[in-house]
Design a protein around this motif. Structure first.
Motif, PDB file in Angstrom:
ATOM      1  N   GLN A  16      -3.068 -12.746  12.278  1.00 29.91           N
ATOM      2  CA  GLN A  16      -3.226 -12.272  10.851  1.00 29.91           C
ATOM      3  C   GLN A  16      -4.852 -11.834  10.778  1.00 29.91           C
ATOM      4  OE1 GLN A  16      -1.771 -15.964   9.371  1.00 29.91           O
ATOM      5  NE2 GLN A  16      -0.041 -14.999   8.381  1.00 29.91           N
ATOM      6  N   LEU A  17      -5.614 -12.865  11.394  1.00 34.58           N
ATOM      7  CA  LEU A  17      -6.939 -12.229  11.006  1.00 34.58           C
ATOM      8  C   LEU A  17      -7.360 -11.045  11.572  1.00 34.58           C
ATOM      9  CD1 LEU A  17      -9.963 -14.666  11.258  1.00 34.58           C
ATOM     10  CD2 LEU A  17     -10.339 -12.791  12.610  1.00 34.58           C
ATOM     11  N   ILE A  18      -6.800 -10.784  12.916  1.00 32.89           N
ATOM     12  CA  ILE A  18      -7.040  -9.338  13.660  1.00 32.89           C
ATOM     13  C   ILE A  18      -6.389  -8.371  12.707  1.00 32.89           C
ATOM     14  CG2 ILE A  18      -6.258  -7.885  15.421  1.00 32.89           C
ATOM     15  CD1 ILE A  18      -6.779 -10.435  17.197  1.00 32.89           C
ATOM     16  N   ALA A  19      -5.342  -8.603  12.133  1.00 32.19           N
ATOM     17  CA  ALA A  19      -4.491  -7.585  11.271  1.00 32.19           C
ATOM     18  C   ALA A  19      -5.393  -7.186   9.959  1.00 32.19           C
ATOM     19  CB  ALA A  19      -3.263  -7.807  10.687  1.00 32.19           C
ATOM     20  N   THR A  23      -6.998  -3.807   9.042  1.00 29.97           N
ATOM     21  CA  THR A  23      -6.700  -3.298   8.062  1.00 29.97           C
ATOM     22  C   THR A  23      -7.990  -2.807   7.029  1.00 29.97           C
ATOM     23  OG1 THR A  23      -4.640  -4.386   7.829  1.00 29.97           O
ATOM     24  CG2 THR A  23      -5.240  -3.310   5.779  1.00 29.97           C
ATOM     25  N   SER A  24      -8.821  -3.930   6.935  1.00 31.68           N
ATOM     26  CA  SER A  24      -9.999  -3.373   6.328  1.00 31.68           C
ATOM     27  C   SER A  24     -10.982  -2.277   6.805  1.00 31.68           C
ATOM     28  CB  SER A  24     -10.907  -4.980   6.181  1.00 31.68           C
ATOM     29  OG  SER A  24     -11.414  -5.141   7.390  1.00 31.68           O
ATOM     30  N   GLU A  25     -11.126  -2.337   8.376  1.00 26.62           N
ATOM     31  CA  GLU A  25     -11.636  -1.195   8.663  1.00 26.62           C
ATOM     32  C   GLU A  25     -10.983   0.250   8.681  1.00 26.62           C
ATOM     33  OE1 GLU A  25     -12.548   0.211  13.329  1.00 26.62           O
ATOM     34  OE2 GLU A  25     -12.879  -1.847  13.002  1.00 26.62           O
ATOM     35  N   TYR A  26      -9.623   0.256   8.654  1.00 23.60           N
ATOM     36  CA  TYR A  26      -8.800   1.481   8.321  1.00 23.60           C
ATOM     37  C   TYR A  26      -9.321   1.937   6.929  1.00 23.60           C
ATOM     38  CZ  TYR A  26      -5.043   4.440   7.109  1.00 23.60           C
ATOM     39  OH  TYR A  26      -4.305   5.509   6.706  1.00 23.60           O
ATOM     40  N   MET A  27      -9.398   0.853   5.878  1.00 24.47           N
ATOM     41  CA  MET A  27      -9.695   1.151   4.457  1.00 24.47           C
ATOM     42  C   MET A  27     -11.069   1.528   4.166  1.00 24.47           C
ATOM     43  SD  MET A  27      -7.420  -1.979   2.763  1.00 24.47           S
ATOM     44  CE  MET A  27      -8.151  -1.801   1.218  1.00 24.47           C
ATOM     45  N   SER A  31     -17.883  -4.321   5.047  1.00 25.24           N
ATOM     46  CA  SER A  31     -18.544  -5.561   4.500  1.00 25.24           C
ATOM     47  C   SER A  31     -17.733  -6.769   4.070  1.00 25.24           C
ATOM     48  CB  SER A  31     -19.591  -5.341   3.185  1.00 25.24           C
ATOM     49  OG  SER A  31     -19.981  -6.391   2.587  1.00 25.24           O
ATOM     50  N   GLU A  32     -17.908  -7.884   4.801  1.00 27.42           N
ATOM     51  CA  GLU A  32     -17.084  -9.081   4.318  1.00 27.42           C
ATOM     52  C   GLU A  32     -17.069  -9.497   2.959  1.00 27.42           C
ATOM     53  OE1 GLU A  32     -19.113  -9.428   7.328  1.00 27.42           O
ATOM     54  OE2 GLU A  32     -17.385  -8.700   8.689  1.00 27.42           O
ATOM     55  N   CYS A  33     -18.112  -9.254   2.379  1.00 25.71           N
ATOM     56  CA  CYS A  33     -18.366  -9.554   0.792  1.00 25.71           C
ATOM     57  C   CYS A  33     -17.511  -8.671   0.034  1.00 25.71           C
ATOM     58  CB  CYS A  33     -19.893  -9.379   0.440  1.00 25.71           C
ATOM     59  SG  CYS A  33     -21.101 -10.406   1.010  1.00 25.71           S
ATOM     60  N   GLN A  34     -17.482  -7.222   0.484  1.00 26.90           N
ATOM     61  CA  GLN A  34     -16.527  -6.117  -0.213  1.00 26.90           C
ATOM     62  C   GLN A  34     -15.135  -6.794   0.117  1.00 26.90           C
ATOM     63  OE1 GLN A  34     -17.346  -2.458   0.844  1.00 26.90           O
ATOM     64  NE2 GLN A  34     -15.730  -1.635  -0.556  1.00 26.90           N
ATOM     65  N   LEU A  35     -14.756  -7.198   1.238  1.00 20.04           N
ATOM     66  CA  LEU A  35     -13.344  -7.523   1.659  1.00 20.04           C
ATOM     67  C   LEU A  35     -12.842  -8.757   0.878  1.00 20.04           C
ATOM     68  CD1 LEU A  35     -10.851  -7.378   3.338  1.00 20.04           C
ATOM     69  CD2 LEU A  35     -11.918  -8.691   4.921  1.00 20.04           C
ATOM     70  N   PHE A  36     -13.760  -9.689   0.847  1.00 14.42           N
ATOM     71  CA  PHE A  36     -13.476 -11.001   0.053  1.00 14.42           C
ATOM     72  C   PHE A  36     -13.456 -10.859  -1.436  1.00 14.42           C
ATOM     73  CE2 PHE A  36     -13.540 -12.876   4.233  1.00 14.42           C
ATOM     74  CZ  PHE A  36     -12.809 -13.997   4.232  1.00 14.42           C
ATOM     75  N   ARG A  37     -13.902  -9.702  -1.907  1.00 11.08           N
ATOM     76  CA  ARG A  37     -13.910  -9.450  -3.468  1.00 11.08           C
ATOM     77  C   ARG A  37     -12.665  -8.979  -3.786  1.00 11.08           C
ATOM     78  NH1 ARG A  37     -18.785  -6.031  -3.737  1.00 11.08           N
ATOM     79  NH2 ARG A  37     -19.814  -7.275  -2.375  1.00 11.08           N
ATOM     80  N   ILE A  38     -11.795  -8.092  -2.900  1.00 13.94           N
ATOM     81  CA  ILE A  38     -10.757  -7.350  -3.053  1.00 13.94           C
ATOM     82  C   ILE A  38      -9.481  -7.961  -2.678  1.00 13.94           C
ATOM     83  CG2 ILE A  38     -11.823  -5.070  -3.467  1.00 13.94           C
ATOM     84  CD1 ILE A  38     -10.490  -4.385  -0.538  1.00 13.94           C
ATOM     85  N   LEU A  39      -9.551  -9.207  -1.740  1.00 17.45           N
ATOM     86  CA  LEU A  39      -8.458  -9.743  -1.023  1.00 17.45           C
ATOM     87  C   LEU A  39      -7.912 -10.517  -2.239  1.00 17.45           C
ATOM     88  CD1 LEU A  39      -9.677 -11.872   1.996  1.00 17.45           C
ATOM     89  CD2 LEU A  39      -7.702  -9.818   1.926  1.00 17.45           C
TER      90      LEU A  39
END
Length: 172
Positions: A16-19, A23-27, A31-39
């Motif tokens: 799940q972590l790799i997915a 997915t975040s790279e594809y989008m 930035s992990e900060c940006q990822l965790f804001r929209i998760l």
């Protein structure tokens, strides 16, 4: 299946972590900060940002093997590849003597180089990439800036066989 053997069972499995990372790279999220804001809350409650980042780094080799398997499948019938390089500037040339960036290890020292397409000298590294005619990146490598493009061909000649390799004048 989990790749990392951990004492405590994590709420978020390695797959799940790799997915999530792919997915975040594809989008285009770098930035992990940006990822965790929209998760969504259902995912962000399963893992903290620092734990996500640490586990993501530890799972790099598994992610890379997945990338290689995908590339092999996508480039199965490919016989034409494109090779090129670009400068990766660490700092301005005038600051190169004072710079301490990337100087921890002798083998990874940045160098002064010349970029013919931009007609400029720079201090840093050179990124070499090989991709298929379809745009699938086969391989990438970083070398000191002073390494000539033709030397990169010597490195990849064992990876690519019986194919056409297109490059600019730097690879002649």
């Amino acid at each position: 299946m989990d790749y990392l053997h951990q004492i405590r069972k994590p709420k978020l499995r390695d797959k799940q972590l790799i997915a999530m990372d792919l997915t975040s790279e594809y989008m285009g999220i770098d930035s992990e900060c940006q990822l965790f804001r929209i998760l969504p809350a259902s995912l962000s409650s399963k893992i903290e940002q620092s734990v996500y980042n640490r586990r993501k780094r530890k799972l790099f080799s598994f992610r890379e093997s997945l990338r290689k398997a995908l590339v092999k499948r996508l480039n199965k019938s490919e016989h034409c590849y494109i090779v090129d390089s670009m400068p990766l500037e660490v700092c301005k040339l005038s600051r190169s003597s004072r710079s301490k960036i990337c100087k921890e290890q002798d083998y990874s020292l940045p160098e002064k180089g010349y970029c013919a397409s931009q007609s400029s000298h720079y201090y840093g590294y050179k990124l070499h990439a090989v991709c298929s005619a379809q745009g699938v990146i086969e391989s990438m490598d970083i070398s000191p800036a002073c390494v000539h493009d033709i030397n990169y061909l010597k490195d990849i000649k064992h990876q690519l066989r019986d194919c056409t390799l297109l490059g600019d004048r730097g690879y002649l």
